[in-house]
Design an enzyme around this catalytic site. Structure first.
Site, PDB file in Angstrom:
ATOM      1  N   CYS A   1       0.877  -1.185   0.000  1.00 30.25           N
ATOM      2  CA  CYS A   1       0.000   0.000   0.000  1.00 30.25           C
ATOM      3  C   CYS A   1       0.904   1.222   0.000  1.00 30.25           C
ATOM      4  O   CYS A   1       1.072   1.886   1.026  1.00 30.25           O
ATOM      5  CB  CYS A   1      -0.932  -0.009   1.207  1.00 30.25           C
ATOM      6  SG  CYS A   1      -1.957  -1.491   1.361  1.00 30.25           S
ATOM      7  N   ALA A   2       1.480   1.514  -1.160  1.00 26.65           N
ATOM      8  CA  ALA A   2       2.630   2.416  -1.214  1.00 26.65           C
ATOM      9  C   ALA A   2       2.291   3.893  -1.220  1.00 26.65           C
ATOM     10  O   ALA A   2       3.157   4.724  -0.939  1.00 26.65           O
ATOM     11  CB  ALA A   2       3.479   2.090  -2.456  1.00 26.65           C
ATOM     12  N   GLY A   3       1.051   4.259  -1.569  1.00 28.51           N
ATOM     13  CA  GLY A   3       0.735   5.673  -1.663  1.00 28.51           C
ATOM     14  C   GLY A   3       0.796   6.385  -0.318  1.00 28.51           C
ATOM     15  O   GLY A   3       0.465   5.783   0.711  1.00 28.51           O
ATOM     16  N   PRO A   4       1.261   7.649  -0.313  1.00 30.83           N
ATOM     17  CA  PRO A   4       1.680   8.469  -1.456  1.00 30.83           C
ATOM     18  C   PRO A   4       3.138   8.305  -1.869  1.00 30.83           C
ATOM     19  O   PRO A   4       3.613   8.981  -2.758  1.00 30.83           O
ATOM     20  CB  PRO A   4       1.435   9.895  -0.944  1.00 30.83           C
ATOM     21  CG  PRO A   4       1.674   9.804   0.516  1.00 30.83           C
ATOM     22  CD  PRO A   4       1.177   8.445   0.928  1.00 30.83           C
ATOM     23  N   GLY A   5       3.889   7.403  -1.196  1.00 28.96           N
ATOM     24  CA  GLY A   5       5.218   7.085  -1.693  1.00 28.96           C
ATOM     25  C   GLY A   5       6.378   7.419  -0.778  1.00 28.96           C
ATOM     26  O   GLY A   5       7.526   7.185  -1.146  1.00 28.96           O
ATOM     27  N   GLY A   6       6.120   7.941   0.412  1.00 33.12           N
ATOM     28  CA  GLY A   6       7.212   8.315   1.303  1.00 33.12           C
ATOM     29  C   GLY A   6       8.047   7.130   1.755  1.00 33.12           C
ATOM     30  O   GLY A   6       9.278   7.121   1.600  1.00 33.12           O
ATOM     31  N   LYS A   7       7.395   6.114   2.303  1.00 34.37           N
ATOM     32  CA  LYS A   7       8.139   4.936   2.742  1.00 34.37           C
ATOM     33  C   LYS A   7       8.708   4.185   1.546  1.00 34.37           C
ATOM     34  O   LYS A   7       9.800   3.606   1.624  1.00 34.37           O
ATOM     35  CB  LYS A   7       7.234   4.016   3.570  1.00 34.37           C
ATOM     36  CG  LYS A   7       6.765   4.625   4.884  1.00 34.37           C
ATOM     37  CD  LYS A   7       5.928   3.610   5.659  1.00 34.37           C
ATOM     38  CE  LYS A   7       5.320   4.244   6.907  1.00 34.37           C
ATOM     39  NZ  LYS A   7       4.257   5.234   6.561  1.00 34.37           N
TER      40      LYS A   7
ATOM     41  N   CYS B   1      -0.315   3.820  11.214  1.00 36.98           N
ATOM     42  CA  CYS B   1      -0.117   5.114  11.887  1.00 36.98           C
ATOM     43  C   CYS B   1      -1.266   5.323  12.864  1.00 36.98           C
ATOM     44  O   CYS B   1      -1.840   6.395  12.965  1.00 36.98           O
ATOM     45  CB  CYS B   1      -0.005   6.263  10.890  1.00 36.98           C
ATOM     46  SG  CYS B   1      -1.432   6.474   9.811  1.00 36.98           S
TER      47      CYS B   1
END
Length: 513
Positions: free
Chosen positions: A322-328, A445
């Site tokens: 679940c990559a969005g928005p891409g920070g991790k 989170c």
């Protein structure tokens, strides 16, 4: 005859004030379910606000949203009306005025007169007298006096909810989460930390960020803090915008003293972290060059707990489900590039997948971005297996209330079961595509027990003999550059009042075999 011929000077459109920007964003949050952190920067740019006015608008917007519950209780007493019976636009104007009076250093005459003028400007001329009268009553008492008034007759979580401006169900959930590690007496400190404007934190991408990038960002921090100190007597709340990240626990669960800033608050806890950058982070050269990224250090530790839980072997395949928005995903991509691994970043929502592609631009063949429901992975019993899987699951977001102040008012207890069911299905998919000996990081989170420890217990029950828990707390301590203050055990729960990060939860598993 022209205005010039009359000796009159033609007037251009009236510039948008910081207060009007705050009002427009607050209304959009209330009416359109907008996200303040996405809308406010655009409105500030459109209005052409100076740095000082932008800081004022930011604190006024975020502070009013965070303290909305407390301010509504105050306005209700000051007006003699139930807030539900006050027209919504007028109520928003008074929320902004109340924050200026009680939460910022704006002088009474300036806060009242400017807020009355704002009411007139936004079309609430009919209510200017009412706004004036209510705000003068608000100004007649100190914040401590108002605290006594709004909490009178209340006790337990209801008192804390009113005092610290959280829904009662959120207070109860946070109390339970702290109690799970025998830290219930820290509840007041946690609630207070949720109401403090967080400092910007940056991630220095491994293999890309240079020592000069880090030094320049740190200098930007020092210079900006010096500017803030020079403005200490001004109306613009520079200390509110760049306030402390957290501090020691309160002595009891009804404590009225917020956390005190400690020297360690300025020190990073993540090995890739840079703390305290003030002002616009886009002006930091390393951020502009995309070698530094704006990212909470709790998120950094969550990603690094996966990538550094064991030595990386060249050729490993990693999955961010679940990559969005891409920070991790960006931090994992950098770690993967250093170790010779390949990252697949998956995102369900096309718009967010676009953000992931933007975040991973420049990593070349080392990353692949795909779109789709994360629950699809491994459904056919075949396909690619992954050596490391990050499941940063959709959640209530109760651990990021400092940064997303509207979340506390939008989420409802009824949302938790639906999210928990989704989290369980995603966990099952992650287990299906986890290679023997591979590592899974389950991250939220949110500290809500149904989304954290409850999910850990349930996935182990559904997959007996398949997964073993790792010493997640030990891994996080080994990764961190200073004590992350996590409790001993197979999971790690970070807390804003302890180390100034979002309340990220991390659980590491290894597939047996």
């Amino acid at each position: 005859m022209s205005a010039a011929a009359n000796g009159q000077r033609a007037r251009g459109p009236r510039p948008t004030s910081a207060r009007r920007v705050a009002f427009d964003v607050l209304r959009a949050v209330q009416v359109d379910d907008a996200y303040a952190n996405l809308l406010l920067p655009a409105r500030i740019r459109r209005a052409g606000l100076s740095a000082r006015d932008a800081a004022f608008a930011t604190e006024l917007t975020y502070g009013s949203i965070r303290m909305l519950g407390r301010y509504d209780a105050i306005v209700g007493i000051a007006s003699g009306r139930r807030v539900e019976n006050i027209e919504s636009d007028v109520l928003d104007v008074m929320r902004l005025g109340t924050h200026q009076l009680l939460g910022m250093r704006t002088p009474t005459h300036a806060a009242v007169s400017a807020t009355v003028e704002l009411a007139r400007e936004v079309g609430a001329r009919r209510a200017t007298g009412f706004v004036n009268a209510v705000l003068r009553k608000v100004a007649a008492r100190t914040d401590d006096e108002w605290d006594a008034a709004i909490t009178e007759g209340r006790g337990g979580d209801a008192l804390l909810a009113t005092r610290w401006s959280h829904p009662t169900w959120v207070v109860s959930a946070l109390r339970d989460a702290l109690a799970a590690e025998r830290s219930r007496d820290e509840l007041a400190a946690l609630l207070a930390a949720d109401n403090v404007a967080p400092r910007v934190q940056l991630a220095a991408l491994p293999g890309l960020a240079t020592a000069e990038d880090v030094a320049t960002a740190s200098a930007h921090h020092a210079d900006a803090d010096a500017d803030a100190d020079a403005d200490a007597g001004a109306d613009v709340p520079t200390d509110g915008v760049d306030g402390p990240d957290g501090g020691p626990a309160a002595d009891d669960a009804s404590g009225t003293v917020p956390p005190v800033r400690t020297p360690e608050d300025t020190l990073p806890v993540s090995p890739t972290g840079i703390r305290g950058v003030s002002g616009d982070p886009a002006r930091v050269p390393g951020v502009a060059a995309r070698r530094l990224r704006v990212q909470d250090e709790g998120s950094q530790l969550a990603a690094l707990a996966l990538s550094r839980s064991s030595a990386v072997r060249a050729g490993e395949r990693w999955l961010d489900m679940c990559a969005g928005p891409g920070g991790k995903a960006a931090l994992l991509a950098a770690e993967a590039a250093v170790g010779g691994a390949h990252l697949v970043a998956n995102e369900l929502v096309p718009a967010r997948a676009g953000l992931v592609r933007k975040a991973l631009a420049g990593f070349g063949d080392g990353v692949t971005v795909v779109e789709g429901d994360g629950r699809r992975f491994g459904r056919d019993g075949a396909g690619v297996l992954f050596d490391r899987v990050l499941l940063d699951a959709p959640c209530t977001g109760l651990g990021a209330l400092r940064r997303r102040p509207e979340a506390r008012w939008r989420k409802q207890p009824e949302d938790v079961p639906e999210l928990a069911a989704l989290q369980a299905e995603l966990l099952d998919a992650a287990v299906r595509v986890l290679a023997p000996g591979g590592t899974l990081a389950y991250v939220t989170c949110s500290p809500h027990l149904a989304e954290t420890r409850g999910q850990v217990d349930a996935v182990l029950e559904r997959h007996p003999g398949v997964l073993e828990q790792l010493d997640t707390a030990g891994v996080v301590r080994a990764v961190a550059v200073r004590d992350p203050q996590v409790a001993d055990g197979p999971v790690a729960q970070l807390w804003p009042h302890r180390i100034g990060t979002d309340a990220m939860f991390v659980a590491l598993f290894r597939r047996v075999g």
